[in-house]
Structures are given as structure tokens and as C-alpha cells.
Design a protein around this motif. Sequence first.
Motif, short mmCIF file in Angstrom:
data_model
loop_
_atom_site.label_atom_id
_atom_site.label_comp_id
_atom_site.label_asym_id
_atom_site.label_seq_id
_atom_site.Cartn_x
_atom_site.Cartn_y
_atom_site.Cartn_z
N LEU A 150 34.99 5.18 76.68
CA LEU A 150 35.50 4.95 75.34
C LEU A 150 36.89 4.31 75.33
N PHE A 151 37.80 4.81 76.17
CA PHE A 151 39.17 4.30 76.16
C PHE A 151 39.49 3.43 77.38
N GLU A 152 38.43 3.03 78.11
CA GLU A 152 38.63 2.14 79.26
C GLU A 152 38.96 0.74 78.78
N ARG A 153 39.63 -0.04 79.61
CA ARG A 153 39.88 -1.44 79.29
C ARG A 153 38.66 -2.27 79.67
N VAL A 154 38.40 -3.29 78.87
CA VAL A 154 37.20 -4.11 79.08
C VAL A 154 37.22 -4.78 80.45
N ASP A 155 38.39 -5.23 80.92
CA ASP A 155 38.42 -5.93 82.19
C ASP A 155 38.19 -5.02 83.39
#
Length: 275
Positions: free
Chosen positions: A144-149
Motif C-alpha cells: 500500500l505505501f510502497e513506492r512504484v519504482d
Amino acid sequence: MKVSLQDLSVRHPAGRRDAPPALAPLTLSLGQGEQVAVIGPSGAGKTTLLHALACALPPAAGTLLLGDRDPWALSAPALRQLRGELFLAPQVPPLPPRQRVVTAVLAGRLPHIGLLRSLRNLLLPTGLDEAHAALGRFGLADKLFERVDRLSGGERQRVGLARALVARPRLLLVDEPLSALDPARASQAMETLTQAARERGATVVCSLHDVPMALRNFPRVLGLREGALQFDLPSDQVTPERLQALYAQRWDELAGPAPSALDTPPTAPAVSYCR
């Protein structure tokens, strides 16, 4: 949402004037809540069809009706409102690399909220429960709060599908959503997508290169080749002979040595039919 095409022909904006249409005159109707797969070799016109249905490409000829409305006869505000009822999920989701997953998913709601709320959501997202639930259906609740990259290609594709669920469209257009997924994840993602659409009564049009996946998950299948409709049939009537003609190659190159491959999940990565 009901969809009706009457002799619809579409050209690419950058195409030569003397080039044939990317989508030949096409006539078909889709009922409210219907789920349809579009198959065919690369360059057949599958993506062009989806873009036409998404009101991204105007007709060169013929008519398109979405829920009894001609998009290209509407005023600009009415066309924007209609587009808010559609969702086009491209093969590569347009996810900014430094964006948080929660923000990427909740972007599906942007057509339904004002500019001020959109800007506020960048700093203080609302609807966390909805985003978490959508991600959970694709096995990504912990992202949920991970970065897309920091996501894999397959995870990004599933984030794009979670965004589609949050958007709650009446017409869901999905372009090759499984290309970065392993067979198990692909089956789970497709079942989740079609089930969520059934729950909301949304119409689904999905382009797929994975023929067995299309036949297992969609009751109706359109076969396109060189921009022309080759068949429009219930999935159980799409025979190996029809597929051979559609792809101009032997059936065992598409799905294994025997037609029974249609009835069982693939045990190896899905074959690409690109030439």
C-alpha cells in the motif's frame, strides 16, 4: 454500459492518408454487464478497438454509441462526464516511479472528485480502506505505501488493475493485462477482474494474447486480424480450425499438441503469439 458499433472504422492520427484503416468497418453490440475477450495476432487492431471504445480515437466512418450516446456528438463537458464512466487499463500502467502505490491506486477516482480534493489526496490520501481492499484482491495489500519504482513489472500491472477496481467504471477496457505475470498470478488476476466486474454489473472488453486464458474466462470472444472481424462467437465455439485461420499458423504452436489444452490451466509460461 451498452455498446453499439455500426460500420465503425478508425484510423491512427499519424497514419498515412492512403493507408487502410487500422480498424475496418466493424458492426457489433455488447450488452450491459457483458464480458468479451478480443484475440488476434499482433497488429490486428485490438488496441485500436479499445482506444475507440474509450473515446480516445474518433471514428473515421460509422458510429459508436455508449449507453445510447454518441460520444462525438456531445459537448466537451458531457464528453468528459462520459469518459469518467469508462476506464482504459493499458498494458503498461502509467505509474510515476516515485509515486506511492496508494496514490497510484486512488488515482482511479480522479474523474469523480474535484481539483481541490485531487491535490489534497497527494498529501493526505483518503479512501485508504478502499485502496487496501482493491490491492488485497490482487495479492498486494502489503504494498500500500510502497513506492512504484520498487515494484516488479508484474506488481505494477496488478496495481494498474487495482486502480481499475477503485475507478468503478461502467465500461472497463483492458489491454493485455497479463503480459508480465506468471501463469498462477495471471489466472488469479483475471478471475479477480472478471468477478469484480460481475459484482458491479460493468461491461468488460479485454484484449489477450493468451488464447486459452481468453477461452476459459470469457463467454464471448472476438477474433480480429488486420483490422477486420474474423469471428464473434461463444468461447465454446472457437475451434482450433478457427484459431489456425486467425493466426495463420498451426494450433499446436498456440496451445500445445492437443485441443484439450483449452480445458486445463497451462503448466508453462503462456506462449506469445507475436511475429
